[in-house]
Motif scaffolding. Structure first.
Motif, short mmCIF file in Angstrom:
data_model
loop_
_atom_site.label_atom_id
_atom_site.label_comp_id
_atom_site.label_asym_id
_atom_site.label_seq_id
_atom_site.Cartn_x
_atom_site.Cartn_y
_atom_site.Cartn_z
N ILE A 22 8.80 -53.46 19.67
CA ILE A 22 8.44 -52.07 19.93
C ILE A 22 8.41 -51.28 18.63
CG2 ILE A 22 9.19 -49.91 21.04
CD1 ILE A 22 7.95 -51.98 22.96
N VAL A 23 9.38 -51.51 17.77
CA VAL A 23 9.41 -50.82 16.47
C VAL A 23 8.15 -51.13 15.68
CG1 VAL A 23 10.58 -50.77 14.22
CG2 VAL A 23 11.91 -50.60 16.33
N GLU A 24 7.72 -52.38 15.70
CA GLU A 24 6.49 -52.75 14.99
C GLU A 24 5.29 -51.98 15.53
OE1 GLU A 24 6.51 -56.97 15.49
OE2 GLU A 24 8.05 -57.27 13.97
N LEU A 25 5.20 -51.86 16.85
CA LEU A 25 4.10 -51.10 17.45
C LEU A 25 4.21 -49.61 17.11
CD1 LEU A 25 3.84 -52.80 20.96
CD2 LEU A 25 2.21 -52.98 19.07
N LEU A 26 5.42 -49.09 17.13
CA LEU A 26 5.62 -47.68 16.77
C LEU A 26 5.28 -47.43 15.31
CD1 LEU A 26 8.87 -46.86 18.76
CD2 LEU A 26 6.53 -46.13 19.29
N ASP A 27 5.57 -48.40 14.45
CA ASP A 27 5.17 -48.27 13.04
C ASP A 27 3.66 -48.13 12.93
OD1 ASP A 27 7.68 -48.36 11.90
OD2 ASP A 27 7.60 -50.49 11.39
N ILE A 28 2.94 -48.91 13.71
CA ILE A 28 1.47 -48.83 13.70
C ILE A 28 1.03 -47.46 14.21
CG2 ILE A 28 -0.65 -49.75 14.74
CD1 ILE A 28 0.81 -52.53 14.73
N LEU A 29 1.64 -46.98 15.29
CA LEU A 29 1.31 -45.65 15.81
C LEU A 29 1.57 -44.56 14.77
CD1 LEU A 29 2.63 -45.56 19.49
CD2 LEU A 29 0.26 -45.48 18.70
N TRP A 30 2.72 -44.67 14.09
CA TRP A 30 3.07 -43.69 13.05
C TRP A 30 2.01 -43.70 11.95
CZ3 TRP A 30 6.69 -39.98 12.87
CH2 TRP A 30 7.04 -39.42 11.64
N GLU A 31 1.61 -44.89 11.53
CA GLU A 31 0.60 -45.02 10.47
C GLU A 31 -0.73 -44.44 10.92
OE1 GLU A 31 -0.80 -46.22 6.69
OE2 GLU A 31 1.24 -46.23 7.45
N GLN A 32 -1.15 -44.75 12.14
CA GLN A 32 -2.42 -44.21 12.65
C GLN A 32 -2.36 -42.69 12.75
OE1 GLN A 32 -2.84 -46.39 16.31
NE2 GLN A 32 -3.95 -48.07 15.33
N ALA A 33 -1.25 -42.16 13.25
CA ALA A 33 -1.11 -40.72 13.37
C ALA A 33 -1.16 -40.06 12.00
CB ALA A 33 0.19 -40.37 14.09
N ARG A 34 -0.52 -40.68 11.05
CA ARG A 34 -0.50 -40.15 9.68
C ARG A 34 -1.91 -40.08 9.11
NH1 ARG A 34 0.25 -42.92 4.45
NH2 ARG A 34 -0.31 -44.71 5.68
N ASP A 36 -4.69 -39.81 10.95
CA ASP A 36 -5.58 -39.02 11.80
C ASP A 36 -5.45 -37.51 11.59
OD1 ASP A 36 -6.65 -41.29 12.92
OD2 ASP A 36 -5.47 -41.18 14.77
N ILE A 37 -4.44 -37.08 10.86
CA ILE A 37 -4.28 -35.64 10.65
C ILE A 37 -4.96 -35.25 9.34
CG2 ILE A 37 -2.13 -35.57 11.97
CD1 ILE A 37 -0.68 -35.25 9.25
N PRO A 38 -5.23 -33.96 9.19
CA PRO A 38 -5.88 -33.50 7.94
C PRO A 38 -5.00 -33.76 6.72
CG PRO A 38 -5.81 -31.74 9.59
CD PRO A 38 -5.02 -32.89 10.14
N PRO A 39 -5.63 -33.84 5.55
CA PRO A 39 -4.86 -34.04 4.31
C PRO A 39 -3.81 -32.96 4.15
CG PRO A 39 -7.21 -34.24 3.91
CD PRO A 39 -7.05 -33.75 5.33
N PRO A 40 -2.81 -33.20 3.34
CA PRO A 40 -2.71 -34.28 2.37
C PRO A 40 -2.20 -35.58 2.99
CG PRO A 40 -0.81 -32.87 2.16
CD PRO A 40 -1.69 -32.24 3.21
N TYR A 41 -2.65 -36.66 2.41
CA TYR A 41 -2.21 -37.99 2.79
C TYR A 41 -0.82 -38.20 2.19
CZ TYR A 41 -1.93 -43.07 2.72
OH TYR A 41 -1.52 -44.36 2.88
N VAL A 42 0.13 -38.54 3.04
CA VAL A 42 1.49 -38.77 2.57
C VAL A 42 1.85 -40.22 2.86
CG1 VAL A 42 3.91 -38.09 2.81
CG2 VAL A 42 2.12 -36.36 2.99
N PRO A 43 2.12 -41.02 1.82
CA PRO A 43 2.47 -42.42 2.04
C PRO A 43 3.74 -42.58 2.88
CG PRO A 43 2.04 -41.99 -0.29
CD PRO A 43 2.08 -40.66 0.41
N VAL A 44 3.86 -43.74 3.50
CA VAL A 44 4.99 -44.03 4.38
C VAL A 44 6.33 -43.84 3.66
CG1 VAL A 44 6.11 -45.84 5.75
CG2 VAL A 44 3.64 -45.58 5.81
N ARG A 116 3.72 -36.18 14.58
CA ARG A 116 4.42 -36.50 15.83
C ARG A 116 3.57 -36.17 17.06
NH1 ARG A 116 9.67 -34.34 13.01
NH2 ARG A 116 10.65 -36.33 12.48
N ILE A 117 2.85 -35.07 17.02
CA ILE A 117 1.98 -34.71 18.15
C ILE A 117 0.92 -35.78 18.36
CG2 ILE A 117 0.16 -33.10 18.87
CD1 ILE A 117 1.92 -30.86 17.59
N CYS A 118 0.30 -36.21 17.29
CA CYS A 118 -0.73 -37.25 17.37
C CYS A 118 -0.14 -38.55 17.92
CB CYS A 118 -1.34 -37.45 15.99
SG CYS A 118 -2.81 -38.48 15.97
N ARG A 119 0.99 -38.94 17.41
CA ARG A 119 1.66 -40.17 17.85
C ARG A 119 2.11 -40.05 19.30
NH1 ARG A 119 7.14 -40.41 15.40
NH2 ARG A 119 7.36 -38.89 17.03
#
Length: 173
Positions: A22-34, A36-44, A116-119
């Motif tokens: 589940i954590v692995e899937l949530l990591d993917i969701l977090w990355e996708q949400a990050r 999908d939002i407007p810049p700035p791009y913030v690395p993990v 968080r909203i996107c995720r």
């Protein structure tokens, strides 16, 4: 993964394995949400710093370094980048003039909220497909896991080594 290693008779290990998936899937969701939002791009790595600072407001830089198990110059660079974006601020430490404390700014909180909203939209859709009784069990189980993890010495600021295994754990390893 083979079936023999995938289905362990030990319910604790089975739960840990499932939580890991589940954590692995949530990591993917977090990355996708990050992404999908407007810049700035913030690395993990910087998001991890923001999350820790948000959850432990006014954390000392030294404590953050220990939590991340990273070299002080590396953590300082991460904080410098976040400060340049206006997401983190350094504050003087009231009891030690040589230390600084960190806090997430309003802009940083807004950035995390957008992620968080996107995720959460994806999570809500997935959870809505589950039967009510399974969602209720999941909610109770996740609350218990969160409490157990919050009490784990490795996640406490003063700790930087793995605790010794309990005697019964060593025999099962």
């Amino acid at each position: 993964m083979t079936e023999s290693t995938d289905h362990t008779p030990d319910p604790v290990h089975a739960a840990a394995r499932q939580a890991g998936r589940i954590v692995e899937l949530l990591d993917i969701l977090w990355e996708q949400a990050r992404n999908d939002i407007p810049p700035p791009y913030v690395p993990v790595s910087q998001l991890r710093v923001m999350y820790i600072v948000e959850s432990q407001d006014r954390i000392r830089m030294r404590a953050l370094t220990r939590l991340l198990a990273a070299a002080p110059p590396s953590v300082c660079r991460l904080v410098d980048r976040l400060q340049a974006l206006g997401f983190i601020e350094r504050l003087p430490c009231p009891d030690n003039g040589r230390e600084v404390m960190l806090s997430v700014t309003g802009a940083g909180r807004e950035h995390l909220a957008r992620i968080r909203i996107c995720r959460d939209e994806v999570l809500v859709e997935a959870l809505a497909t589950m039967p009510f009784h399974k969602r209720a069990m999941l909610t109770e189980g996740l609350a218990g896991l969160q409490q157990a993890l919050a009490e784990t010495p490795m996640l406490l600021v003063g700790q930087h080594t793995r605790p010794a295994p309990k005697e019964h754990d060593a025999a099962s390893a």
